[in-house]
Design a protein around this motif. Sequence first.
Motif, PDB file in Angstrom:
ATOM      1  N   GLU A  16       5.535  27.771   6.554  1.00 28.65           N
ATOM      2  CA  GLU A  16       4.322  28.577   6.697  1.00 28.65           C
ATOM      3  C   GLU A  16       3.507  27.983   7.848  1.00 28.65           C
ATOM      4  N   SER A  17       2.804  28.817   8.598  1.00 28.14           N
ATOM      5  CA  SER A  17       1.988  28.293   9.701  1.00 28.14           C
ATOM      6  C   SER A  17       0.896  27.383   9.139  1.00 28.14           C
ATOM      7  N   ALA A  18       0.898  26.104   9.550  1.00 26.24           N
ATOM      8  CA  ALA A  18      -0.042  25.120   9.006  1.00 26.24           C
ATOM      9  C   ALA A  18      -1.476  25.451   9.387  1.00 26.24           C
ATOM     10  N   THR A  19      -1.652  26.013  10.585  1.00 21.39           N
ATOM     11  CA  THR A  19      -3.010  26.349  11.024  1.00 21.39           C
ATOM     12  C   THR A  19      -3.578  27.491  10.172  1.00 21.39           C
ATOM     13  N   LEU A  20      -2.755  28.516   9.975  1.00 26.10           N
ATOM     14  CA  LEU A  20      -3.224  29.682   9.230  1.00 26.10           C
ATOM     15  C   LEU A  20      -3.381  29.352   7.748  1.00 26.10           C
ATOM     16  N   ALA A  21      -2.504  28.474   7.224  1.00 23.56           N
ATOM     17  CA  ALA A  21      -2.593  28.091   5.807  1.00 23.56           C
ATOM     18  C   ALA A  21      -3.889  27.333   5.544  1.00 23.56           C
ATOM     19  N   SER A  40     -10.448  24.161  11.236  1.00 23.27           N
ATOM     20  CA  SER A  40      -8.982  24.233  11.146  1.00 23.27           C
ATOM     21  C   SER A  40      -8.426  25.138  12.234  1.00 23.27           C
ATOM     22  N   ILE A  41      -8.713  26.415  12.152  1.00 20.02           N
ATOM     23  CA  ILE A  41      -8.073  27.339  13.093  1.00 20.02           C
ATOM     24  C   ILE A  41      -8.655  27.158  14.502  1.00 20.02           C
ATOM     25  N   GLY A  42      -7.801  27.299  15.506  1.00 21.26           N
ATOM     26  CA  GLY A  42      -8.256  27.169  16.886  1.00 21.26           C
ATOM     27  C   GLY A  42      -8.707  28.518  17.394  1.00 21.26           C
ATOM     28  N   GLU A  43      -9.996  28.753  17.301  1.00 14.54           N
ATOM     29  CA  GLU A  43     -10.505  30.078  17.642  1.00 14.54           C
ATOM     30  C   GLU A  43     -11.891  29.939  18.259  1.00 14.54           C
ATOM     31  N   ALA A 103      -0.188  35.903  22.799  1.00 14.07           N
ATOM     32  CA  ALA A 103       0.727  34.932  23.413  1.00 14.07           C
ATOM     33  C   ALA A 103       1.769  34.456  22.405  1.00 14.07           C
ATOM     34  N   LYS A 104       1.405  34.490  21.132  1.00 11.73           N
ATOM     35  CA  LYS A 104       2.364  34.117  20.088  1.00 11.73           C
ATOM     36  C   LYS A 104       3.579  35.041  20.167  1.00 11.73           C
ATOM     37  N   HIS A 105       3.298  36.314  20.316  1.00 14.05           N
ATOM     38  CA  HIS A 105       4.361  37.314  20.431  1.00 14.05           C
ATOM     39  C   HIS A 105       5.157  37.092  21.725  1.00 14.05           C
ATOM     40  N   TYR A 127       3.273  19.289  19.301  1.00 10.00           N
ATOM     41  CA  TYR A 127       3.439  20.668  19.783  1.00 10.00           C
ATOM     42  C   TYR A 127       2.680  21.621  18.862  1.00 10.00           C
ATOM     43  N   TRP A 128       2.444  22.805  19.367  1.00  7.83           N
ATOM     44  CA  TRP A 128       1.785  23.814  18.533  1.00  7.83           C
ATOM     45  C   TRP A 128       2.737  24.225  17.409  1.00  7.83           C
ATOM     46  N   VAL A 129       2.190  24.326  16.199  1.00  2.92           N
ATOM     47  CA  VAL A 129       2.983  24.486  14.971  1.00  2.92           C
ATOM     48  C   VAL A 129       4.060  25.571  15.005  1.00  2.92           C
ATOM     49  N   ALA A 177      -2.797  21.330  26.315  1.00  4.32           N
ATOM     50  CA  ALA A 177      -1.970  21.383  25.111  1.00  4.32           C
ATOM     51  C   ALA A 177      -2.769  21.588  23.833  1.00  4.32           C
ATOM     52  N   ASN A 178      -2.195  22.368  22.976  1.00  5.72           N
ATOM     53  CA  ASN A 178      -2.581  22.425  21.578  1.00  5.72           C
ATOM     54  C   ASN A 178      -1.511  21.610  20.865  1.00  5.72           C
ATOM     55  N   PRO A 179      -1.805  20.548  20.143  1.00  8.92           N
ATOM     56  CA  PRO A 179      -3.102  20.159  19.570  1.00  8.92           C
ATOM     57  C   PRO A 179      -3.815  19.010  20.270  1.00  8.92           C
ATOM     58  N   ALA A 240      -6.704  35.416  24.614  1.00  9.95           N
ATOM     59  CA  ALA A 240      -7.363  34.922  23.393  1.00  9.95           C
ATOM     60  C   ALA A 240      -8.344  33.783  23.623  1.00  9.95           C
ATOM     61  N   LYS A 241      -7.930  32.770  24.352  1.00  8.90           N
ATOM     62  CA  LYS A 241      -8.739  31.552  24.395  1.00  8.90           C
ATOM     63  C   LYS A 241      -9.795  31.601  25.492  1.00  8.90           C
ATOM     64  N   GLY A 242      -9.366  31.827  26.734  1.00 13.57           N
ATOM     65  CA  GLY A 242     -10.302  31.787  27.863  1.00 13.57           C
ATOM     66  C   GLY A 242     -11.374  32.860  27.795  1.00 13.57           C
ATOM     67  N   PHE A 325      -9.579  22.978  23.037  1.00 14.93           N
ATOM     68  CA  PHE A 325     -10.754  22.668  22.213  1.00 14.93           C
ATOM     69  C   PHE A 325     -10.367  22.005  20.893  1.00 14.93           C
ATOM     70  N   TYR A 326      -9.627  20.922  21.036  1.00 15.07           N
ATOM     71  CA  TYR A 326      -9.212  20.169  19.862  1.00 15.07           C
ATOM     72  C   TYR A 326      -9.408  18.678  20.080  1.00 15.07           C
ATOM     73  N   ALA A 327      -9.701  17.971  18.987  1.00 20.88           N
ATOM     74  CA  ALA A 327      -9.573  16.513  18.976  1.00 20.88           C
ATOM     75  C   ALA A 327      -8.385  16.221  18.068  1.00 20.88           C
ATOM     76  N   ILE A 374      -4.623  14.054  12.649  1.00 22.08           N
ATOM     77  CA  ILE A 374      -5.124  15.350  12.170  1.00 22.08           C
ATOM     78  C   ILE A 374      -5.740  16.083  13.366  1.00 22.08           C
ATOM     79  N   ARG A 375      -5.765  17.412  13.278  1.00 23.22           N
ATOM     80  CA  ARG A 375      -6.375  18.187  14.354  1.00 23.22           C
ATOM     81  C   ARG A 375      -7.726  18.717  13.912  1.00 23.22           C
ATOM     82  N   ILE A 376      -8.694  18.527  14.789  1.00 25.62           N
ATOM     83  CA  ILE A 376     -10.057  19.007  14.531  1.00 25.62           C
ATOM     84  C   ILE A 376     -10.415  19.967  15.652  1.00 25.62           C
TER      85      ILE A 376
HETATM   86  N1  GLU Z   1      -3.512  28.903  17.991  1.00 21.05           N
HETATM   87  C1  GLU Z   1      -4.575  28.764  17.034  1.00 21.05           C
HETATM   88  C2  GLU Z   1      -4.404  27.484  16.280  1.00 21.05           C
HETATM   89  O1  GLU Z   1      -3.575  26.701  16.624  1.00 21.05           O
HETATM   90  C3  GLU Z   1      -4.676  29.977  16.167  1.00 21.05           C
HETATM   91  C4  GLU Z   1      -3.935  29.975  14.874  1.00 21.05           C
HETATM   92  C5  GLU Z   1      -2.506  30.295  15.026  1.00 21.05           C
HETATM   93  O2  GLU Z   1      -2.188  31.359  15.540  1.00 21.05           O
HETATM   94  O3  GLU Z   1      -1.729  29.433  14.630  1.00 21.05           O
HETATM   95  O4  GLU Z   1      -5.124  27.211  15.352  1.00 21.05           O
END
Ligand code: GLU
Length: 400
Positions: A16-21, A40-43, A103-105, A127-129, A177-179, A240-242, A325-327, A374-376
């Motif tokens: 399951e997507s950890a960010t969305l969960a 939690s979510i990067g938004e 961009a996910k798509h 890396y991004w989840v 990079a995310n995260p 989405a981000k910029g 925009f993460y620590a 952890i990601r903040i």
């Molecule tokens: N990319 C953002 C994040 O990492 C949005 C949530 C997602 O799509 O995973 O939190």
Amino acid sequence: MSAVVRVADRINALEESATLAMAQKSRELAAKGHKVINLSIGEPDFKTPKHICEAAKDAIDAGFHSYTPVPGIPELRQAIAEKFKRDNNIDWKPENIIVSTGAKHSLANALAATVNKGDEVIIFAPYWVSYSEMVKLAEGTSVILEGAFDNNFKVTPEQLEAAITDKTRVIMFSSPANPTGSVYSRAELEAIAKIVEKHENILVLADEIYEYINFMDEGHFSIGSIESIKDRVITVNGMAKGFAMTGWRIGYIGAAKYIVDAINKLQGQVTSGTNHIAQRASVVAWDDMTAAETMRRAYLIRRDLVVSGLREIPGFKVNVPDGAFYAFPDISDYFGKSDGETTINSSDDFSLYLLAKAHVATVAGSGFGAPNCIRISTAASDEALEEAIERIKKACSELK
Ligand code: GLU
Ligand code: PMP
């Protein structure tokens, strides 16, 4: 489970997507009446710039309600081609552009269109989840290369060279990079390109969605602008981000025509062209970059606030993110500690402890291939961030 209600193996194998969960857990706690700070979510916490919203309203009024061509409306593909030239020094024609539903798509499409069963995909970690899970869906094999904390979490050319095999098909990473917020410099990307040059079968999937949130003096550099490997770089980006347009769902790719054509074929059978109104609105996004720049400056102030705040918490090892925009602090010092009730044995335990005890939602590093961190998200108001740091500090002081 009975044969009737079973789901496909590919879904059972998927995390399951950890960010969305975590975002969902945070919402559930808030719904119970708790004052949760959701980091939690990067938004972006900003609204979409006005000129883009106006263009969307105009598009509705003008009757742009129909399906669009699968790879996007010509005006948007043209605007993106111009953007690639102006911002990234990449010369793509509209036929080299395909617009998708975020961009996910775009990333999932790129992998599905280029990876065969058993092909290796080198992913720079942290890396991004969703990267590793998208590779699974494409039936590829992830090869995770870890960037060291002391190298600002960046992978070195030597590491990359050593990881390449004759099964390597794609190298993928995000910069900024995310995260981690790490940004690969021009020199670093040129060194990576030198290695890619030597391996004709390898593609680079460069995720540049945080391009406009970059704090480096030298600014953003696109690996796709390196002429010798240009045809083998798939550059992914999105609104989405910029432009604070997460919900509008517009992502895009610039790539060699045969790759765009392959994605077009796939997209034509799965989703078709993405939302027409959002495409019309996106056409004008680059006409006025004032709001994007204002947001970037705000993220920089918050980056400084969060890094210095977290560095005051005993046991936190904190890098300085150069973008996004993460620590991404290393909190492994707390492993084995307990508040008398909960013992922390992993980043998941730590993140859940912060949610339960401090009502601050973060994301465990485990899903990002970094089990000590952890990601903040720093995409929140200065006040919310200050309050969150105080709460985290207090919760940590109870762990002995
Ligand atoms: N990319 C953002 C994040 O990492 C949005 C949530 C997602 O799509 O995973 O939190
Ligand atoms: N890549 C990275 C590195 C991200 O953090 C995200 C998060 N949204 C995406 C891609 C996907 O962006 P989008 O919302 O456009 O699907």
